[in-house]
Design an enzyme around this catalytic site. Structure first.
Site, PDB file in Angstrom:
ATOM      1  CG  HIS A 162     -22.496  26.686  -5.290  1.00 23.56           C
ATOM      2  ND1 HIS A 162     -21.395  26.663  -4.459  1.00 23.56           N
ATOM      3  CD2 HIS A 162     -23.532  27.206  -4.567  1.00 23.56           C
ATOM      4  CE1 HIS A 162     -21.736  27.166  -3.283  1.00 23.56           C
ATOM      5  NE2 HIS A 162     -23.027  27.500  -3.319  1.00 23.56           N
TER       6      HIS A 162
ATOM      7  N   GLY B 289     -14.797 -12.583 -12.922  1.00 24.61           N
ATOM      8  CA  GLY B 289     -14.584 -11.313 -12.207  1.00 24.61           C
ATOM      9  C   GLY B 289     -13.266 -11.258 -11.470  1.00 24.61           C
TER      10      GLY B 289
ATOM     11  CD  GLU C 215     -11.289 -17.203 -13.232  1.00 21.32           C
ATOM     12  OE1 GLU C 215     -10.722 -16.255 -13.756  1.00 21.32           O
ATOM     13  OE2 GLU C 215     -10.889 -17.744 -12.178  1.00 21.32           O
TER      14      GLU C 215
ATOM     15  N   GLY D 168      -0.473  -0.314   3.957  1.00 23.46           N
ATOM     16  CA  GLY D 168      -0.676   0.150   2.581  1.00 23.46           C
ATOM     17  C   GLY D 168      -2.161   0.202   2.282  1.00 23.46           C
TER      18      GLY D 168
ATOM     19  CB  ALA E  18      -5.537 -22.423 -18.576  1.00 22.84           C
TER      20      ALA E  18
ATOM     21  CG  ASP F 207      -3.047  -7.201 -10.369  1.00 20.51           C
ATOM     22  OD1 ASP F 207      -3.268  -6.096 -10.910  1.00 20.51           O
ATOM     23  OD2 ASP F 207      -3.569  -7.539  -9.284  1.00 20.51           O
TER      24      ASP F 207
ATOM     25  CB  VAL G  86       3.347  -7.365   3.483  1.00 20.24           C
ATOM     26  CG1 VAL G  86       3.243  -7.147   4.977  1.00 20.24           C
ATOM     27  CG2 VAL G  86       3.327  -8.857   3.154  1.00 20.24           C
TER      28      VAL G  86
ATOM     29  CB  CYS H 279     -11.371  -6.874  -9.466  1.00 25.25           C
ATOM     30  SG  CYS H 279     -12.535  -5.542  -9.636  1.00 25.25           S
TER      31      CYS H 279
HETATM   32  P1  FAD Z   1      -7.241 -10.956 -11.237  1.00 25.04           P
HETATM   33  O1  FAD Z   1      -8.392 -10.096 -10.885  1.00 25.04           O
HETATM   34  O2  FAD Z   1      -6.360 -11.436 -10.142  1.00 25.04           O
HETATM   35  O3  FAD Z   1      -7.832 -12.186 -12.039  1.00 25.04           O
HETATM   36  C1  FAD Z   1      -7.053 -13.250 -12.469  1.00 25.04           C
HETATM   37  C2  FAD Z   1      -7.961 -14.446 -12.676  1.00 25.04           C
HETATM   38  O4  FAD Z   1      -7.234 -15.451 -13.359  1.00 25.04           O
HETATM   39  C3  FAD Z   1      -8.457 -15.090 -11.377  1.00 25.04           C
HETATM   40  O5  FAD Z   1      -9.861 -15.159 -11.398  1.00 25.04           O
HETATM   41  C4  FAD Z   1      -7.816 -16.473 -11.365  1.00 25.04           C
HETATM   42  O6  FAD Z   1      -8.671 -17.462 -10.805  1.00 25.04           O
HETATM   43  C5  FAD Z   1      -7.611 -16.714 -12.846  1.00 25.04           C
HETATM   44  N1  FAD Z   1      -6.502 -17.624 -13.135  1.00 25.04           N
HETATM   45  C6  FAD Z   1      -5.196 -17.514 -12.760  1.00 25.04           C
HETATM   46  N2  FAD Z   1      -4.470 -18.508 -13.267  1.00 25.04           N
HETATM   47  C7  FAD Z   1      -5.320 -19.286 -13.993  1.00 25.04           C
HETATM   48  C8  FAD Z   1      -5.154 -20.459 -14.759  1.00 25.04           C
HETATM   49  N3  FAD Z   1      -3.961 -21.020 -14.923  1.00 25.04           N
HETATM   50  N4  FAD Z   1      -6.254 -20.997 -15.334  1.00 25.04           N
HETATM   51  C9  FAD Z   1      -7.467 -20.427 -15.199  1.00 25.04           C
HETATM   52  N5  FAD Z   1      -7.681 -19.296 -14.502  1.00 25.04           N
HETATM   53  C10 FAD Z   1      -6.620 -18.727 -13.906  1.00 25.04           C
HETATM   54  N6  FAD Z   1      -7.902  -2.369  -7.507  1.00 25.04           N
HETATM   55  C11 FAD Z   1      -8.512  -1.211  -7.822  1.00 25.04           C
HETATM   56  O7  FAD Z   1      -8.314  -0.693  -8.917  1.00 25.04           O
HETATM   57  N7  FAD Z   1      -9.373  -0.610  -6.948  1.00 25.04           N
HETATM   58  C12 FAD Z   1      -9.649  -1.137  -5.740  1.00 25.04           C
HETATM   59  O8  FAD Z   1     -10.431  -0.569  -4.979  1.00 25.04           O
HETATM   60  C13 FAD Z   1      -9.018  -2.351  -5.380  1.00 25.04           C
HETATM   61  N8  FAD Z   1      -9.272  -2.937  -4.191  1.00 25.04           N
HETATM   62  C14 FAD Z   1      -8.698  -4.129  -3.890  1.00 25.04           C
HETATM   63  C15 FAD Z   1      -8.982  -4.700  -2.656  1.00 25.04           C
HETATM   64  C16 FAD Z   1      -8.420  -5.916  -2.312  1.00 25.04           C
HETATM   65  C17 FAD Z   1      -8.748  -6.527  -0.982  1.00 25.04           C
HETATM   66  C18 FAD Z   1      -7.568  -6.580  -3.243  1.00 25.04           C
HETATM   67  C19 FAD Z   1      -6.989  -7.908  -2.906  1.00 25.04           C
HETATM   68  C20 FAD Z   1      -7.276  -6.008  -4.458  1.00 25.04           C
HETATM   69  C21 FAD Z   1      -7.830  -4.773  -4.794  1.00 25.04           C
HETATM   70  N9  FAD Z   1      -7.554  -4.148  -6.008  1.00 25.04           N
HETATM   71  C22 FAD Z   1      -8.143  -2.949  -6.310  1.00 25.04           C
HETATM   72  C23 FAD Z   1      -6.642  -4.741  -6.999  1.00 25.04           C
HETATM   73  C24 FAD Z   1      -7.437  -5.453  -8.119  1.00 25.04           C
HETATM   74  O9  FAD Z   1      -8.257  -6.453  -7.538  1.00 25.04           O
HETATM   75  C25 FAD Z   1      -6.475  -6.064  -9.120  1.00 25.04           C
HETATM   76  O10 FAD Z   1      -5.615  -5.059  -9.619  1.00 25.04           O
HETATM   77  C26 FAD Z   1      -7.240  -6.679 -10.303  1.00 25.04           C
HETATM   78  O11 FAD Z   1      -8.140  -7.671  -9.869  1.00 25.04           O
HETATM   79  C27 FAD Z   1      -6.258  -7.282 -11.308  1.00 25.04           C
HETATM   80  O12 FAD Z   1      -6.960  -7.824 -12.369  1.00 25.04           O
HETATM   81  P2  FAD Z   1      -6.367  -9.002 -13.264  1.00 25.04           P
HETATM   82  O13 FAD Z   1      -7.373  -9.233 -14.339  1.00 25.04           O
HETATM   83  O14 FAD Z   1      -4.975  -8.698 -13.634  1.00 25.04           O
HETATM   84  O15 FAD Z   1      -6.269 -10.272 -12.300  1.00 25.04           O
HETATM   85  P1  NAD Z   2       0.655  -2.244  -0.535  1.00 23.91           P
HETATM   86  O1  NAD Z   2       1.859  -2.345  -1.379  1.00 23.91           O
HETATM   87  O2  NAD Z   2      -0.332  -1.178  -0.815  1.00 23.91           O
HETATM   88  O3  NAD Z   2       1.089  -2.052   0.982  1.00 23.91           O
HETATM   89  C1  NAD Z   2       1.916  -2.948   1.638  1.00 23.91           C
HETATM   90  C2  NAD Z   2       2.499  -2.254   2.841  1.00 23.91           C
HETATM   91  O4  NAD Z   2       3.124  -3.234   3.654  1.00 23.91           O
HETATM   92  C3  NAD Z   2       3.558  -1.222   2.485  1.00 23.91           C
HETATM   93  O5  NAD Z   2       3.274  -0.024   3.157  1.00 23.91           O
HETATM   94  C4  NAD Z   2       4.867  -1.875   2.964  1.00 23.91           C
HETATM   95  O6  NAD Z   2       5.819  -0.930   3.381  1.00 23.91           O
HETATM   96  C5  NAD Z   2       4.371  -2.724   4.117  1.00 23.91           C
HETATM   97  N1  NAD Z   2       5.196  -3.890   4.437  1.00 23.91           N
HETATM   98  C6  NAD Z   2       5.835  -4.730   3.592  1.00 23.91           C
HETATM   99  N2  NAD Z   2       6.443  -5.722   4.285  1.00 23.91           N
HETATM  100  C7  NAD Z   2       6.175  -5.505   5.604  1.00 23.91           C
HETATM  101  C8  NAD Z   2       6.494  -6.186   6.806  1.00 23.91           C
HETATM  102  N3  NAD Z   2       7.223  -7.308   6.791  1.00 23.91           N
HETATM  103  N4  NAD Z   2       6.034  -5.674   7.981  1.00 23.91           N
HETATM  104  C9  NAD Z   2       5.285  -4.547   7.999  1.00 23.91           C
HETATM  105  N5  NAD Z   2       4.954  -3.864   6.885  1.00 23.91           N
HETATM  106  C10 NAD Z   2       5.383  -4.338   5.695  1.00 23.91           C
HETATM  107  O7  NAD Z   2      -0.003  -3.710  -0.565  1.00 23.91           O
HETATM  108  P2  NAD Z   2      -1.433  -4.228  -0.136  1.00 23.91           P
HETATM  109  O8  NAD Z   2      -2.080  -3.293   0.813  1.00 23.91           O
HETATM  110  O9  NAD Z   2      -1.250  -5.650   0.255  1.00 23.91           O
HETATM  111  O10 NAD Z   2      -2.228  -4.181  -1.500  1.00 23.91           O
HETATM  112  C11 NAD Z   2      -1.748  -4.898  -2.643  1.00 23.91           C
HETATM  113  C12 NAD Z   2      -2.122  -4.197  -3.905  1.00 23.91           C
HETATM  114  O11 NAD Z   2      -3.507  -4.319  -4.148  1.00 23.91           O
HETATM  115  C13 NAD Z   2      -1.869  -2.690  -3.886  1.00 23.91           C
HETATM  116  O12 NAD Z   2      -0.552  -2.361  -4.191  1.00 23.91           O
HETATM  117  C14 NAD Z   2      -2.802  -2.210  -4.930  1.00 23.91           C
HETATM  118  O13 NAD Z   2      -2.193  -2.334  -6.185  1.00 23.91           O
HETATM  119  C15 NAD Z   2      -3.976  -3.173  -4.829  1.00 23.91           C
HETATM  120  N6  NAD Z   2      -5.089  -2.549  -4.058  1.00 23.91           N
HETATM  121  C16 NAD Z   2      -5.645  -1.396  -4.522  1.00 23.91           C
HETATM  122  C17 NAD Z   2      -6.663  -0.814  -3.827  1.00 23.91           C
HETATM  123  C18 NAD Z   2      -7.281   0.448  -4.366  1.00 23.91           C
HETATM  124  O14 NAD Z   2      -7.035   0.761  -5.517  1.00 23.91           O
HETATM  125  N7  NAD Z   2      -8.081   1.157  -3.589  1.00 23.91           N
HETATM  126  C19 NAD Z   2      -7.130  -1.364  -2.651  1.00 23.91           C
HETATM  127  C20 NAD Z   2      -6.538  -2.517  -2.196  1.00 23.91           C
HETATM  128  C21 NAD Z   2      -5.518  -3.112  -2.920  1.00 23.91           C
END
Ligand code: FAD
Ligand code: NAD
Length: 465
Positions: free
Chosen positions: A444, A40, A35, A185, A119, A312, A271, A43
């Site tokens: 309930h 973590g 990492e 979104g 990596a 992802d 976006v 997320c």
């Molecule tokens: P990541 O969590 O992105 O982890 C990838 C890791 O790999 C990172 O720590 C990075 O540093 C490491 N890495 C990458 N390349 C290398 C390399 N070459 N060498 C070493 N390390 C490397 N999802 C939900 O289900 N519920 C939510 O409520 C939710 N809320 C979110 C809110 C926000 C603001 C954001 C941005 C995302 C949210 N998500 C949510 C989405 C969620 O965070 C991701 O779907 C999830 O973290 C994906 O997990 P992952 O293991 O694929 O990758």
């Molecule tokens: P999103 O795909 O949820 O929403 C992006 C929004 O931006 C869409 O409604 C799209 O139509 C709009 N958009 C795209 N280009 C635009 C532009 N040029 N101008 C105006 N609007 C534009 O993406 P996000 O909110 O960035 O979140 C990314 C991902 O992270 C999500 O798809 C989801 O997988 C994950 N996430 C999940 C949670 C959760 O599970 N509660 C919370 C946060 C993020």
């Protein structure tokens, strides 16, 4: 240059990677995880957990603000509250820190070796890691790519200065006076709502004709109504164009084609996210892709033997629990167990106000399969518990096959409904029929009674409506 060998090497310790490594370790597989940042991943550090912490703080602040404004029907009054965002962020960082330590501890307990650094593939069996003490070469029989995703940047609104991504938004020191959010979104609405509750004047600019386009209009209507009540301006069908020359306003083309200028101390660009596929040697191993994502089969195998990809980096839905489920499955496969992706549903929760939960098929998706369906919908305005929680907006909806009543999908919008996600997924995963849900005693008074009532409604004999 140091060299080590292992059976399994996991790249990335986000929810996908760390779960894969822990489970592999538990199964006795000799495992190394690399990492570059903190355990973590997105997320835990800059995604799910910190955003929910900030959302909770904003909810609490908004509640007391309403009380202070004399708008509270419960009869509670207090003096004008204030929020010190630095302290809020420090509290959030404390939670993140505890969880970072927790994940590191779990990896250790499972006898996984952790390597800190970036990596890069040399070939399909060898990875080089740039560590603080030099290059570490790791040879592995199997490699799992779990590199996650990063925020999408708009070329005309590059990140930097007042233009921020969710990562910076979760670490702000002050609540912006005016916040423009580009993208209505998941992230834009979760964080936009939170900042509005903390006192920012929020404008959401969404390119499509409605917010949260992933969900149907019926589900998002209560969210849109609440945004309006919170004073959030939502501009749909609007296209952001860039910053004003002074950098204090967002320029956009509104739905009517007219150019508009929205005053903004900060512009939060949300976006979407893109898979993290660069900088780690994808070109050395030339994997097959599906669009920008790494192509995987139903066991998360890539086109190269011995190389898996999870989370992802492999596509939608980009959710932490999908990444974790893939990670667990791959660990089992590497340990020699027979597994493939056989999940019926990946629930999704949007932590807006009110919250939105979906599992399985929406009514429209179910109709598109050509099957005759039955739909049962029960409003929280007829649920006693929702009334006592001041959460009457929203409903639970169940979609089932008309012939055998097999439940195909369940959706809800309402205050606190995220916790119903477990019941919804379990019902679908276990192949429940409407009669199973209707015949289960739901405690309930709880909002979950709305779930039972929605099933009863689909069967034609709801009791409380
Ligand atoms: P990541 O969590 O992105 O982890 C990838 C890791 O790999 C990172 O720590 C990075 O540093 C490491 N890495 C990458 N390349 C290398 C390399 N070459 N060498 C070493 N390390 C490397 N999802 C939900 O289900 N519920 C939510 O409520 C939710 N809320 C979110 C809110 C926000 C603001 C954001 C941005 C995302 C949210 N998500 C949510 C989405 C969620 O965070 C991701 O779907 C999830 O973290 C994906 O997990 P992952 O293991 O694929 O990758
Ligand atoms: P999103 O795909 O949820 O929403 C992006 C929004 O931006 C869409 O409604 C799209 O139509 C709009 N958009 C795209 N280009 C635009 C532009 N040029 N101008 C105006 N609007 C534009 O993406 P996000 O909110 O960035 O979140 C990314 C991902 O992270 C999500 O798809 C989801 O997988 C994950 N996430 C999940 C949670 C959760 O599970 N509660 C919370 C946060 C993020």
């Amino acid at each position: 240059m140091k060299e080590i060998s292992c059976k399994l090497l996991v790249i990335g310790a986000g929810p996908g990677g760390y779960i894969c490594a822990i489970r592999a370790g538990q199964l006795g597989v000799d495992t190394v995880i690399v990492e570059a940042g903190k355990p973590g991943g997105t997320c835990l550090n800059v995604g799910c957990i910190p955003s929910k912490a900030i959302i909770h703080a904003a909810d609490e602040f908004q509640k007391v603000s309403e009380m202070a404004a004399g708008k509270d029907p419960l009869g509670i009054s207090l003096a004008t509250p204030a929020i010190d965002l630095k302290k809020t962020v420090a509290w959030k960082d404390g939670i993140v820190g505890r969880l970072n330590t927790g994940v590191a501890g779990l990896l250790k307990k499972a006898k996984v070796k952790s390597v800190e650094g970036w990596a890069r593939f040399r070939d399909g069996k060898t990875v080089e890691v740039e560590t603080e003490t030099g290059i570490q070469v790791i040879r592995a029989e199997t490699i799992v790519i779990a590199t996650g995703s990063t925020p999408v940047e708009l070329p005309f609104l590059p990140f930097g200065g007042n233009v921020i991504s969710s990562t910076e938004a979760l670490a702000l020191k002050d609540v912006p006076g005016a916040l423009a959010v580009v993208g209505g979104g998941y992230i834009g609405l979760e964080l936009g709502t939170a900042f509005a509750k903390m006192g920012a004047k929020v404008t959401v600019v969404e390119a499509l004709p409605r917010i949260l386009p992933l969900y149907d209009t019926e589900l998002t209507r209560p969210v849109a109504k609440r945004l309006e009540a919170l004073g959030v301006t939502v501009l749909t069908g609007a296209k952001a164009k860039g910053l004003s020359p002074k950098g204090d306003a967002l320029l956009l083309d509104a739905a009517d084609g007219k150019e508009r200028k929205i005053a903004a101390d900060r512009v939060l660009v949300t976006v979407g996210r893109k898979p993290a596929t660069s900088g780690w040697g994808l070109e050395e191993i030339a994997l097959d892709m599906t669009g920008p994502f790494i192509k995987v089969d139903d066991q998360c195998r890539t086109s190269m033997r011995g190389v898996y990809a999870i989370g992802d980096v492999t596509g939608e839905p980009m959710l932490a629990h999908r990444a974790m489920a893939q990670g667990e499955m791959v660990a089992e496969i590497v340990a020699g167990n027979r597994r493939n992706w056989d999940k019926r549903a990946i629930p999704a929760v949007c932590f807006t106000d009110p919250e939105v939960v979906t599992a399985g098929l929406s009514p429209e998706e179910a109709r598109q399969t050509g099957i005759d369906i039955k739909i049962g919908q029960f409003p929280f305005s007829a649920n006693g518990r929702a009334m006592t929680l001041q959460g009457e907006a929203g409903f639970v909806r169940v979609v089932a096959r008309a012939d055998n009543h097999l439940v195909l999908g369940i959706q809800a919008v309402g205050s606190g409904v995220s916790e119903l996600a477990a019941a919804f997924s379990l019902a679908i995963e276990m192949g429940a029929r409407l009669e199973d849900i209707a015949g289960t005693i739901h405690a309930h008074p709880t909002q979950s009674e709305g779930f039972q009532e929605a099933a009863l409604k689909a069967l034609g004999h709801a009791l409380h409506i």
